[in-house]
Design a protein around this motif. Structure first.
Motif, PDB file in Angstrom:
ATOM      1  N   THR A  77       7.031   5.139  48.062  1.00  0.00           N
ATOM      2  CA  THR A  77       6.762   6.581  48.032  1.00  0.00           C
ATOM      3  C   THR A  77       5.409   6.866  47.383  1.00  0.00           C
ATOM      4  N   GLN A 106       9.798   1.470  46.514  1.00  0.00           N
ATOM      5  CA  GLN A 106      10.329   2.480  47.442  1.00  0.00           C
ATOM      6  C   GLN A 106       9.278   2.918  48.462  1.00  0.00           C
ATOM      7  N   TYR A 152      13.345   2.437  56.593  1.00  0.00           N
ATOM      8  CA  TYR A 152      13.889   3.204  55.484  1.00  0.00           C
ATOM      9  C   TYR A 152      13.425   4.664  55.516  1.00  0.00           C
ATOM     10  N   LEU A 185      15.488  -2.329  46.592  1.00  0.00           N
ATOM     11  CA  LEU A 185      14.331  -1.450  46.449  1.00  0.00           C
ATOM     12  C   LEU A 185      14.319  -0.746  45.098  1.00  0.00           C
ATOM     13  N   ASP A 186      15.387  -0.902  44.309  1.00  0.00           N
ATOM     14  CA  ASP A 186      15.402  -0.191  43.020  1.00  0.00           C
ATOM     15  C   ASP A 186      15.837  -1.071  41.837  1.00  0.00           C
TER      16      ASP A 186
END
Lengths: 85, 474
Positions: free
Chosen positions: B438, B436, B469, B148-149
């Motif tokens: 977000t 992510q 998550y 995810l990063d």
């Protein structure tokens, strides 16, 4: 609740979480990951099914305790007993 | 506010990702409701009926297919996470597909669900490139594409380290881009890896009855797990207090309170639901949209003389341009799909022949057409697109095709925007992905296309991952 019962509870959960795994010959003293194809998503599901079905909380720091069926039994059986099971 | 309408989680959009997130959350005891503006589930992968005939939108083939027993791939993870047995999807494997380049498809690479076929095709057409190709495949196999990063890297850049022939480079990018890239000309390497695995290392399959089999399975699972669903009722606003979402306002004006929100409608579309803080960088609307022509035929494509290709990715120019069309349609390249050409169980065949062609299009051009010329332009482009695509198939005379033709349909970027709500008709969403999930609100998350896992299986995994998550693990 005996340790064998606890192992069966865990096996029942794995059977639902990973129905494509063959669970007939799982060795209790060998890490589950070394004999089954289980990834972190599957382990998270085992933890969540324990909570959903049996009201048992496993904090993240304790996840390593679920490595093998034997260690699951050691760790979870007292938790079942504490719930009067 | 009515406490009977308070949810742990509100999900916006009943597409593949929203339904998958909903199944996870409902299964683990969350009170969850999915709000969908359209009257059908599926979002970008839906279906509609016209004169008693069902048409799939989106789905040419389910990618990421692996055979039973192959573990650790997206399909297997998805089935486990949603407690779906693979039999429920009734997947039949493709016969064979091709990438065909040159004015009449002179250079061609065949591929099937057996990767060795593709590798030997590359070795045959590009003998000097095969070592580089194998090195590229090794890089793809070892890449952590679900991280995810991960830092974004240009896929063109990575591929050129291994492949020096521009024709082969473009032939690898063409299918991968057509089946999932929101970015013009290049893509992020992680996205390339997801699609390369999905198309070439895994493969294509389809349920006999199309996308609705998958959607029905998801809807049934969701209902059985206790999830609620409201159709023809979109979310028009997210209500915030002290920097958090507290409720959503529905299209009918009703307000529903919630602890958390998962939005599957796209990043730019989600950002418009509440006022963004100063300095917020808005997600760009995707520039890439498509047209698709559908011809329904009395006979199987094979019987007409078209052979047994499942999917054909074509391009007639020296270089492959994956950009928004400058004209209404760019017929130079495209994708042909014959849903008939899967190995359905017991040799079953679809009742009618289906010939689908997809090309890049320009949303603004279609959007600005007045109604009368919109219809006329559709009819004109229909002929151009089909003629372009037929250059890459065995010759079938106009008369034979005409005699077999029962019905046609066509969708444009305008149709996509109208029925899916995706701005610009951008099927693959914004070029900027949000791995992510977000947003500018701490309890609102994205899933689906703009989270960045691609394809149908990717969409479902996106919903699963974001539910896990952000909500279940928390």
């Amino acid at each position: 609740m005996t340790k064998e019962d606890t192992q069966q509870v865990v096996l029942d959960i794995i059977a639902d979480v990973a129905p494509d795994e063959d669970l007939t010959n799982v060795k209790p003293d060998v890490r589950l990951r070394d004999q089954l194809e289980l990834d972190s998503m599957d382990f998270l599901d085992i933890v969540m099914e324990l909570r959903k079905r049996h009201n048992i909380e496993v904090p993240e720091a304790d996840y390593p305790q679920l490595a093998s069926l034997d260690s699951c039994a050691e760790y979870l059986t007292p938790k079942f007993e504490a719930l009067g099971k | 506010m009515n406490s009977a309408h308070h949810y742990d989680v509100v999900i916006i959009g009943a597409g593949m990702s929203g339904l998958a997130a909903g199944i996870r959350l409902a299964h683990f005891g969350k009170k969850v409701c999915i709000f969908e503006r359209h009257n059908a589930v599926g979002g970008l992968n839906s279906f509609y009926s016209q004169q008693g005939r069902k048409f799939d939108v989106g789905l040419h083939a389910l990618t990421n297919f692996v055979r039973p027993g192959v573990k650790g791939t997206p399909l297997t993870k998805l089935l486990r996470q949603l407690r779906i047995s693979r039999d429920e999807f009734q997947l039949a494997e493709q016969k064979r597909s091709r990438v065909a380049f040159g004015p009449n498809g002179e250079t061609s690479l065949t591929f099937t669900n057996d990767f060795a076929v593709f590798e030997s095709e590359v070795a045959r057409e590009f003998p000097g490139q095969i070592d580089g190709f194998r090195a590229l495949v090794a890089t793809v196999r070892s890449y952590d594409d679900v991280s995810l990063d991960a830092k974004p890297v240009s896929a063109r850049h990575v591929v050129r380290r291994h492949i020096s022939d521009l024709l082969l480079e473009d032939m690898l990018f063409c299918p991968v881009m057509y089946y999932g890239s929101a970015e013009e000309q290049d893509m992020e390497f992680g996205q390339f890896v997801i699609m390369f695995k999905a198309l070439f290392l895994e493969g294509f399959a389809r349920p006999f009855d199309g996308v609705r089999v998958i959607l029905r399975t998801l809807v049934d699972k969701y209902r059985a797990a206790g999830g609620e669903r409201r159709m023809k009722c979109g979310v028009r606003r997210v209500i915030t207090r002290e920097g958090r979402a507290t409720a959503v306002e529905l299209d009918d004006g009703a307000v529903v309170t919630t602890d958390q929100v998962i939005s599957s409608i796209g990043a730019p579309e989600t950002e418009r639901l509440w006022s963004q803080p100063a300095g917020h960088q808005a997600s760009p609307v995707g520039a890439l949209s498509f047209v698709e022509t559908i011809s329904i035929l009395q006979r199987q494509p094979r019987e007409l003389g078209w052979g047994d290709d499942t999917i054909v990715f074509f391009n007639d120019r020296e270089r492959f341009d994956y950009v928004a069309a400058t004209d209404e349609v760019d017929p130079r390249s495209g994708v042909i799909c014959f849903p008939n050409n899967f190995n359905y169980e017991n040799g079953q065949e679809l009742a009618e022949g289906v010939f689908r062609c997809t090309c890049l299009a320009n949303h603004a051009q279609w959007q600005n057409l007045p109604e009368a010329s919109y219809r006329q332009r559709k009819a004109e482009w229909f002929q151009v697109i089909q003629a372009s695509a037929r250059r890459f198939l065995p010759a079938v005379s106009d008369q034979t095709l005409q005699e077999s033709l029962i019905a046609t349909d066509m969708f444009t970027p305008r149709t996509v925007e109208k029925f899916t709500g995706h701005l610009g008709g951008a099927i693959y969403g914004s070029p900027r992905k949000h791995r992510q999930g977000t947003t500018s609100l701490p309890n609102v998350y994205l899933c689906g296309t703009d989270q960045g896992f691609l394809g149908i299986i990717g969409a479902m995994l996106s919903g699963i991952s974001m539910a896990n998550y952000h909500i279940l693990r928390g």
